[in-house]
Write an enzyme that holds these catalytic residues in place. Structure first.
Site, mmCIF file in Angstrom:
data_model
loop_
_atom_site.group_PDB
_atom_site.id
_atom_site.type_symbol
_atom_site.label_atom_id
_atom_site.label_comp_id
_atom_site.label_asym_id
_atom_site.label_seq_id
_atom_site.Cartn_x
_atom_site.Cartn_y
_atom_site.Cartn_z
ATOM 1 N N HIS A 207 0.803 -1.232 0.000
ATOM 2 C CA HIS A 207 0.000 0.000 0.000
ATOM 3 C C HIS A 207 0.827 1.270 0.000
ATOM 4 C CE1 HIS A 207 1.031 -0.058 4.227
ATOM 5 N NE2 HIS A 207 0.615 1.189 4.323
HETATM 6 C C1 UD1 Z 1 -2.034 5.452 6.153
HETATM 7 C C2 UD1 Z 1 -0.704 5.914 6.765
HETATM 8 C C3 UD1 Z 1 0.339 4.824 6.582
HETATM 9 C C4 UD1 Z 1 -0.144 3.490 7.090
HETATM 10 C C5 UD1 Z 1 -1.474 3.161 6.449
HETATM 11 C C6 UD1 Z 1 -2.015 1.872 6.986
HETATM 12 C C7 UD1 Z 1 -0.200 8.312 6.690
HETATM 13 C C8 UD1 Z 1 0.645 9.343 6.045
HETATM 14 N N1 UD1 Z 1 -0.202 7.111 6.106
HETATM 15 O O1 UD1 Z 1 -1.821 5.313 4.749
HETATM 16 O O2 UD1 Z 1 1.510 5.183 7.295
HETATM 17 O O3 UD1 Z 1 0.814 2.508 6.793
HETATM 18 O O4 UD1 Z 1 -2.401 4.216 6.726
HETATM 19 O O5 UD1 Z 1 -3.211 1.507 6.369
HETATM 20 O O6 UD1 Z 1 -0.811 8.590 7.687
HETATM 21 N N2 UD1 Z 1 -9.234 4.974 2.149
HETATM 22 C C9 UD1 Z 1 -10.454 4.352 2.129
HETATM 23 N N3 UD1 Z 1 -11.012 4.002 3.321
HETATM 24 C C10 UD1 Z 1 -10.430 4.244 4.515
HETATM 25 C C11 UD1 Z 1 -9.177 4.878 4.523
HETATM 26 C C12 UD1 Z 1 -8.598 5.237 3.335
HETATM 27 O O7 UD1 Z 1 -11.024 4.115 1.089
HETATM 28 O O8 UD1 Z 1 -10.995 3.878 5.562
HETATM 29 C C13 UD1 Z 1 -8.592 5.311 0.867
HETATM 30 C C14 UD1 Z 1 -8.877 6.707 0.394
HETATM 31 O O9 UD1 Z 1 -8.986 6.666 -0.984
HETATM 32 C C15 UD1 Z 1 -7.623 7.453 0.771
HETATM 33 C C16 UD1 Z 1 -6.548 6.383 0.621
HETATM 34 O O10 UD1 Z 1 -7.199 5.172 1.006
HETATM 35 O O11 UD1 Z 1 -7.418 8.548 -0.041
HETATM 36 C C17 UD1 Z 1 -5.358 6.618 1.490
HETATM 37 O O12 UD1 Z 1 -5.730 6.790 2.854
HETATM 38 P P1 UD1 Z 1 -4.763 7.636 3.845
HETATM 39 O O13 UD1 Z 1 -5.290 7.579 5.227
HETATM 40 O O14 UD1 Z 1 -4.497 8.969 3.257
HETATM 41 O O15 UD1 Z 1 -3.384 6.887 3.762
HETATM 42 P P2 UD1 Z 1 -3.044 5.327 3.731
HETATM 43 O O16 UD1 Z 1 -2.497 5.005 2.399
HETATM 44 O O17 UD1 Z 1 -4.173 4.518 4.269
#
Ligand code: UD1
Length: 361
Positions: A207
């Site tokens: 991821h």
């Molecule tokens: C975040 C953390 C990362 C961690 C990861 C674990 C930061 C900078 N990154 O990354 O360190 O390893 O979580 O999972 O804080 N999304 C959904 N549903 C959700 C959450 C996210 O669909 O419940 C999707 C959205 O499109 C979002 C993307 O995932 O834009 C990324 O989510 P985000 O929280 O920005 O970062 P992660 O890649 O999950």
């Protein structure tokens, strides 16, 4: 009363907060509250973890959701400041290295609220990783720093953090693993896991933006996984970020040997780790969990903030290099398996050590 406010936001925070909250519950003079920033919000990224880990319902969910780093961090700061404007906790405890961690630490530092950082001191020395920025900044402004291993202490001391603030307590994530291993074993009875209980398989998570946000890189990794899939089934629970990219790049269609699954619960994923022939990941926590379990792990990154998993554990860094990933996986399948041992203080009692220090503060 000692008022302790814990903040969690994203999936890897939940298994770190649970053992600290459980241990603190044994102290009569401590009152705890839990704030969820809402950085992760899907039921399979959040609610199911709360239920399985026995975390209490958060008193507040800030509901920040997704956004650019600036938007997400700023929203957390704005909304969290409103929470602490109304109450003044004695300690705010933040976990790991996600955007929620640094946003909350910054609010606390400016309002002179003492902040404790659990899983302090880890460094990849790669500032292109958003998590590295979050780690460095959080550690500079935290008042109490709980490290999982000696490299964490050394990193903090080198950055000028006072030795009196640093406490090496061990790995809280391993506390949760130790506690829930028996529960995880019961997952083999479920429909989702039963087909895999008597078969060898590889288990994959990917991821990191560096791996999944670039179509050439993601395509190369999927080709390597498909090659590994010719030797044994490859189970790949897909993170929402990765799912989105697979769709964006038109890569989400059939890959023979590759089983793309929905994100799994904590217990299901732990169960799968315990019997995997090998694990392929770019996660931080999974490098630690496989080291504890003695399962071979190939990490698809150029560096790791958890070098102890390479020095002592079963982890091998294969770089962001699909050809090397495939070669190292084949080596393991041919029987050349790296063995390791469990690092000191990864004993299931780190949360108790954190709690003891906080409770007497
Ligand atoms: C975040 C953390 C990362 C961690 C990861 C674990 C930061 C900078 N990154 O990354 O360190 O390893 O979580 O999972 O804080 N999304 C959904 N549903 C959700 C959450 C996210 O669909 O419940 C999707 C959205 O499109 C979002 C993307 O995932 O834009 C990324 O989510 P985000 O929280 O920005 O970062 P992660 O890649 O999950």
């Amino acid at each position: 009363m000692l008022e302790i406010l814990h903040v969690v936001g994203a999936r890897p925070n939940f298994m770190k907060a649970a053992p600290v909250m459980r241990a603190l519950a044994g102290y009569g003079h401590v009152r705890q509250t839990l704030v969820h920033t809402g950085q992760h919000y899907d039921a399979n990224m959040s609610d199911v973890f709360f239920a399985q880990l026995g975390l209490p319902e958060p008193t507040v969910n800030l509901g920040v959701g997704s956004g650019s780093h600036a938007v997400q961090t700023a929203q957390i700061m704005l909304r969290f400041e409103a929470v602490v404007a109304g109450q003044r906790p004695d300690w705010v405890v933040v976990y790991g290295d996600v955007n929620s961690t640094v946003a909350v630490a910054l609010v606390c530092a400016k309002r002179l609220i003492p902040v404790a950082h659990v899983e302090a001191g880890l460094r990849s020395f790669d500032r292109t990783m958003p998590e590295e920025i979050n780690r460095v900044l959080t550690d500079q402004i935290a008042d109490l720093l709980f490290t999982p291993s000696a490299d964490g202490d050394a990193n903090l001391l080198r950055e000028g953090v006072a030795a009196t603030k640093i406490h090496r307590v061990g790995n809280v994530m391993i506390d949760t693993l130790v506690r829930l291993l028996p529960a995880a074993a019961t997952c083999w009875e479920t429909e989702r896991l039963r087909p895999w209980q008597d078969r060898p398989y590889a288990l994959v998570t990917l991821h990191r933006p560096a791996n999944v946000d670039d179509p050439t890189m993601l395509g190369g990794l999927l080709s390597a996984l498909a090659a590994i899939g010719r030797r044994l089934p490859v189970l790949f629970p897909v993170h929402p970020r990765t799912r989105q990219r697979l769709e964006d790049f038109g890569l989400g269609t059939a890959w023979p040997g590759l089983h793309l699954l929905e994100p799994l619960s904590y217990l299901e994923f732990l169960a799968l780790q315990t019997r995997a022939t090998l694990v392929i990941t770019d996660s931080g926590g999974i490098q630690e969990e496989t080291t504890y379990l003695g399962i071979p792990c190939l990490t698809v990154r150029d560096n790791t903030e958890r070098p102890i998993t390479v020095d002592m554990g079963t982890n091998i860094l294969v770089g962001r290099d699909p050809a090397r990933l495939q070669a190292e996986a084949y080596r393991i399948l041919d029987g050349d398996v790296k063995t390791g041992c469990v690092p000191p203080l990864w004993d299931g009692r780190a949360g108790e050590r954190v709690a003891a220090i906080l409770a007497r503060s």
